[in-house]
Design an enzyme around this catalytic site. Sequence first.
Site, PDB file in Angstrom:
ATOM      1  N   ASP A  79      38.001  27.951  44.179  1.00  0.00           N
ATOM      2  CA  ASP A  79      38.388  26.786  43.375  1.00  0.00           C
ATOM      3  C   ASP A  79      37.188  26.196  42.644  1.00  0.00           C
ATOM      4  O   ASP A  79      36.171  25.866  43.258  1.00  0.00           O
ATOM      5  CB  ASP A  79      38.995  25.706  44.275  1.00  0.00           C
ATOM      6  N   ASP A  93      32.868  31.762  45.445  1.00  0.00           N
ATOM      7  CA  ASP A  93      33.770  30.674  45.787  1.00  0.00           C
ATOM      8  C   ASP A  93      35.021  30.841  44.917  1.00  0.00           C
ATOM      9  O   ASP A  93      35.011  31.579  43.919  1.00  0.00           O
ATOM     10  CB  ASP A  93      33.066  29.345  45.508  1.00  0.00           C
ATOM     11  N   ASP A 148      30.245  26.702  42.489  1.00  0.00           N
ATOM     12  CA  ASP A 148      30.211  25.637  41.487  1.00  0.00           C
ATOM     13  C   ASP A 148      29.799  24.286  42.036  1.00  0.00           C
ATOM     14  O   ASP A 148      29.697  23.335  41.264  1.00  0.00           O
ATOM     15  CB  ASP A 148      31.614  25.480  40.881  1.00  0.00           C
TER      16      ASP A 148
END
Length: 225
Positions: free
Chosen positions: A10, A8, A166
């Site tokens: 951001d 991922d 995250d």
Amino acid sequence: MRRAVIFDLDGTLVDSAADIQAAVNRMLAEEQRAPLDLAQVTRFIGNGLPRLVERVMAVSDLAPEQHGRLTAVVLAHYNAGGTALTRPYPGVMQALTVLAARGHVLGVCTNKPEGAARAVLTDLGLMPLFQAVVGGDRLAVTKPDPAPLRLCAEELEADEVAFVGDSEVDAATSEAAGVPFLLFTEGYRKGPVEAMPHRAAFADFHGLPGLLLRGEAGEDAAART
């Protein structure tokens, strides 16, 4: 065996919330609305730009029929300065370099528009390390639908895939795709680590190559028995 690690963007590879907040607040100023603080904007990150703008509009009393226009406005502001405050998390460059040297192929699967994602990776010097980037506007669906992650794996021609993210969205994407998930705990998740399915969790990117190596060693040993 062609092993891929897909990330991922951001909240995983880069801390970009401040630049996203700046773009949102420029739009709100133009609409004569009060700015949002960083914590609030960060809570809205994860499901792609259209959903983020939808959430911003809901708390700022902006008419829903303006969604398309305001999404374009926020994206234009973001593209004008998307890396002014954005930085890779500590250890990211070193971890990616180690993984690439070890023979892994690397990709990015993000809900950020693909052009913006590629611009961020390029500006921060990370783009040369990635062989595939799939953004949130590539397909008709976005994460947590597994299709973008599967497309990224296909473009990498990977035999095995691990996904690093995250957030709850990333965990759900991995689960739907049936691939191992490694959770970076210092990003933009909304709830506790224990509530998210993951193979391993880490707070420092310097430790990621070791986690992957141990996982692959275990898989190889299982395959031989």
